[in-house]
Design a protein around this motif. Structure first.
Motif, PDB file in Angstrom:
ATOM      1  N   MET A   1      67.717 -28.334  38.588  1.00  0.00           N
ATOM      2  CA  MET A   1      69.097 -27.884  38.525  1.00  0.00           C
ATOM      3  C   MET A   1      69.457 -27.213  39.845  1.00  0.00           C
ATOM      4  SD  MET A   1      69.705 -26.593  34.606  1.00  0.00           S
ATOM      5  CE  MET A   1      68.494 -25.295  34.576  1.00  0.00           C
ATOM      6  N   ARG A   2      70.721 -27.397  40.231  1.00  0.00           N
ATOM      7  CA  ARG A   2      71.214 -26.783  41.457  1.00  0.00           C
ATOM      8  C   ARG A   2      72.705 -26.527  41.313  1.00  0.00           C
ATOM      9  NH1 ARG A   2      74.234 -30.494  44.107  1.00  0.00           N
ATOM     10  NH2 ARG A   2      73.731 -32.707  43.945  1.00  0.00           N
ATOM     11  N   TRP A   3      73.250 -25.715  42.215  1.00  0.00           N
ATOM     12  CA  TRP A   3      74.688 -25.468  42.215  1.00  0.00           C
ATOM     13  C   TRP A   3      75.428 -26.751  42.600  1.00  0.00           C
ATOM     14  CZ3 TRP A   3      75.053 -21.435  39.539  1.00  0.00           C
ATOM     15  CH2 TRP A   3      74.344 -20.274  39.783  1.00  0.00           C
ATOM     16  N   LEU A   4      76.634 -26.887  42.120  1.00  0.00           N
ATOM     17  CA  LEU A   4      77.478 -28.020  42.490  1.00  0.00           C
ATOM     18  C   LEU A   4      77.836 -27.944  43.976  1.00  0.00           C
ATOM     19  CD1 LEU A   4      79.845 -27.982  39.408  1.00  0.00           C
ATOM     20  CD2 LEU A   4      78.396 -29.886  40.071  1.00  0.00           C
ATOM     21  N   ALA A   5      77.923 -29.106  44.614  1.00  0.00           N
ATOM     22  CA  ALA A   5      78.251 -29.188  46.040  1.00  0.00           C
ATOM     23  C   ALA A   5      79.324 -30.266  46.240  1.00  0.00           C
ATOM     24  CB  ALA A   5      76.991 -29.536  46.840  1.00  0.00           C
ATOM     25  N   ASP A   6      79.930 -30.267  47.411  1.00  0.00           N
ATOM     26  CA  ASP A   6      81.006 -31.212  47.699  1.00  0.00           C
ATOM     27  C   ASP A   6      80.594 -32.668  47.508  1.00  0.00           C
ATOM     28  OD1 ASP A   6      82.658 -29.096  48.230  1.00  0.00           O
ATOM     29  OD2 ASP A   6      82.693 -29.380  50.400  1.00  0.00           O
ATOM     30  N   GLU A   7      79.340 -32.976  47.740  1.00  0.00           N
ATOM     31  CA  GLU A   7      78.903 -34.368  47.587  1.00  0.00           C
ATOM     32  C   GLU A   7      78.819 -34.810  46.117  1.00  0.00           C
ATOM     33  OE1 GLU A   7      75.045 -31.934  48.203  1.00  0.00           O
ATOM     34  OE2 GLU A   7      76.988 -32.038  49.204  1.00  0.00           O
ATOM     35  N   ASP A   8      79.131 -33.927  45.197  1.00  0.00           N
ATOM     36  CA  ASP A   8      79.087 -34.243  43.771  1.00  0.00           C
ATOM     37  C   ASP A   8      80.443 -34.674  43.206  1.00  0.00           C
ATOM     38  OD1 ASP A   8      76.342 -33.516  43.635  1.00  0.00           O
ATOM     39  OD2 ASP A   8      76.939 -31.393  43.531  1.00  0.00           O
ATOM     40  N   THR A   9      81.421 -34.957  44.083  1.00  0.00           N
ATOM     41  CA  THR A   9      82.780 -35.255  43.612  1.00  0.00           C
ATOM     42  C   THR A   9      82.831 -36.463  42.679  1.00  0.00           C
ATOM     43  OG1 THR A   9      83.242 -36.465  45.646  1.00  0.00           O
ATOM     44  CG2 THR A   9      83.973 -34.169  45.549  1.00  0.00           C
ATOM     45  N   ASP A  10      82.174 -37.561  43.021  1.00  0.00           N
ATOM     46  CA  ASP A  10      82.225 -38.758  42.164  1.00  0.00           C
ATOM     47  C   ASP A  10      81.654 -38.455  40.775  1.00  0.00           C
ATOM     48  OD1 ASP A  10      83.374 -40.228  44.197  1.00  0.00           O
ATOM     49  OD2 ASP A  10      81.496 -41.182  44.804  1.00  0.00           O
ATOM     50  N   PHE A  11      80.561 -37.718  40.749  1.00  0.00           N
ATOM     51  CA  PHE A  11      79.959 -37.334  39.473  1.00  0.00           C
ATOM     52  C   PHE A  11      80.918 -36.449  38.666  1.00  0.00           C
ATOM     53  CE2 PHE A  11      77.883 -33.959  37.106  1.00  0.00           C
ATOM     54  CZ  PHE A  11      77.273 -34.703  36.118  1.00  0.00           C
ATOM     55  N   ASP A  34      90.134 -35.008  45.786  1.00  0.00           N
ATOM     56  CA  ASP A  34      90.681 -33.672  46.070  1.00  0.00           C
ATOM     57  C   ASP A  34      90.636 -32.778  44.833  1.00  0.00           C
ATOM     58  OD1 ASP A  34      91.154 -34.194  48.749  1.00  0.00           O
ATOM     59  OD2 ASP A  34      93.278 -34.674  48.453  1.00  0.00           O
ATOM     60  N   ASP A  35      90.966 -33.346  43.662  1.00  0.00           N
ATOM     61  CA  ASP A  35      90.864 -32.579  42.406  1.00  0.00           C
ATOM     62  C   ASP A  35      89.434 -32.108  42.182  1.00  0.00           C
ATOM     63  OD1 ASP A  35      93.565 -33.214  41.891  1.00  0.00           O
ATOM     64  OD2 ASP A  35      93.056 -34.823  40.482  1.00  0.00           O
ATOM     65  N   ALA A  36      88.486 -33.017  42.417  1.00  0.00           N
ATOM     66  CA  ALA A  36      87.077 -32.681  42.211  1.00  0.00           C
ATOM     67  C   ALA A  36      86.621 -31.612  43.195  1.00  0.00           C
ATOM     68  CB  ALA A  36      86.206 -33.928  42.334  1.00  0.00           C
ATOM     69  N   LEU A  37      87.063 -31.699  44.435  1.00  0.00           N
ATOM     70  CA  LEU A  37      86.704 -30.673  45.423  1.00  0.00           C
ATOM     71  C   LEU A  37      87.254 -29.303  45.009  1.00  0.00           C
ATOM     72  CD1 LEU A  37      87.194 -32.666  48.733  1.00  0.00           C
ATOM     73  CD2 LEU A  37      85.026 -31.755  47.842  1.00  0.00           C
ATOM     74  N   ILE A  67      76.073 -31.041  33.496  1.00  0.00           N
ATOM     75  CA  ILE A  67      76.183 -29.662  33.979  1.00  0.00           C
ATOM     76  C   ILE A  67      75.798 -28.720  32.850  1.00  0.00           C
ATOM     77  CG2 ILE A  67      77.900 -30.104  35.781  1.00  0.00           C
ATOM     78  CD1 ILE A  67      80.071 -29.099  33.848  1.00  0.00           C
ATOM     79  N   CYS A  68      75.301 -27.563  33.220  1.00  0.00           N
ATOM     80  CA  CYS A  68      74.931 -26.547  32.244  1.00  0.00           C
ATOM     81  C   CYS A  68      74.975 -25.207  32.951  1.00  0.00           C
ATOM     82  CB  CYS A  68      73.526 -26.815  31.690  1.00  0.00           C
ATOM     83  SG  CYS A  68      73.040 -25.669  30.388  1.00  0.00           S
ATOM     84  N   GLY A  69      75.514 -24.201  32.289  1.00  0.00           N
ATOM     85  CA  GLY A  69      75.561 -22.903  32.930  1.00  0.00           C
ATOM     86  C   GLY A  69      76.235 -21.854  32.079  1.00  0.00           C
ATOM     87  N   VAL A  70      76.572 -20.770  32.749  1.00  0.00           N
ATOM     88  CA  VAL A  70      77.188 -19.613  32.110  1.00  0.00           C
ATOM     89  C   VAL A  70      78.424 -19.230  32.908  1.00  0.00           C
ATOM     90  CG1 VAL A  70      76.858 -17.178  31.522  1.00  0.00           C
ATOM     91  CG2 VAL A  70      74.958 -18.771  31.259  1.00  0.00           C
TER      92      VAL A  70
END
Length: 158
Positions: A1-11, A34-37, A67-70
């Motif tokens: 698991m990792r924090w979301l990053a800009d390269e994750d837009t398609d996902f 742009d919405d995803a960013l 995704i999973c988190g708090v």
């Protein structure tokens, strides 16, 4: 698991527009890159402001699954745990593993002693998962007076 990053837009676009996500969580109106960013930037702001947030869950081969988190919503008195996975990864234990790991991380690393969760009444699989990781049903609530009733779950460290 990792924090979301800009390269994750398609996902992010794919996950947030999945029928199950829209039906059980809601339409976040994320349709474009742009919405995803903007959505990812909002998640990053949560990391800074609250000290916690949502992780991207990847397979050992790097495939993006969910995704999973708090987070801490203004409408709830305590931070709440949540998760969403692409359909091809549902029912295989990945959401359980991620949610259990996030709950333990929230307690150990973030010092959270109480975590809540909200679930739409028809979402049996999420209800079962929350109970499996130790949350218990407490009541039906409405986040706003105009919202439908949802189930409210609680976990508290003894």
């Amino acid at each position: 698991m990792r924090w979301l990053a800009d390269e994750d837009t398609d996902f992010v676009i794919r996950l947030l527009n999945d029928k199950s996500f829209i039906d059980n969580i809601g339409d976040r109106n994320v349709r474009t890159r742009d919405d995803a960013l903007k959505y990812i930037a909002k998640m990053r702001a949560s990391y800074v402001a609250q000290g916690f947030g949502f992780f991207l869950v990847e397979s050992s081969s790097g495939e993006k699954m969910g995704i999973c988190g708090v987070t801490h919503r203004e409408t709830l008195s305590h931070p709440d745990i949540g998760f969403a996975f692409l359909p091809e990864f549902c029912g295989k234990g990945f959401a359980f593993e991620a949610t259990e790991a996030v709950k333990k991380h929230a307690e150990r690393e973030w010092g959270l002693k109480k975590i809540v969760a909200i679930v739409s009444q028809g979402n049996l699989s999420s209800r079962k998962l929350l109970e499996k990781v130790g949350l218990r049903f407490e009541s039906l609530i409405r986040l706003t007076p105009d919202d439908d009733e949802i189930e409210y779950y609680v976990w508290e460290k003894n």
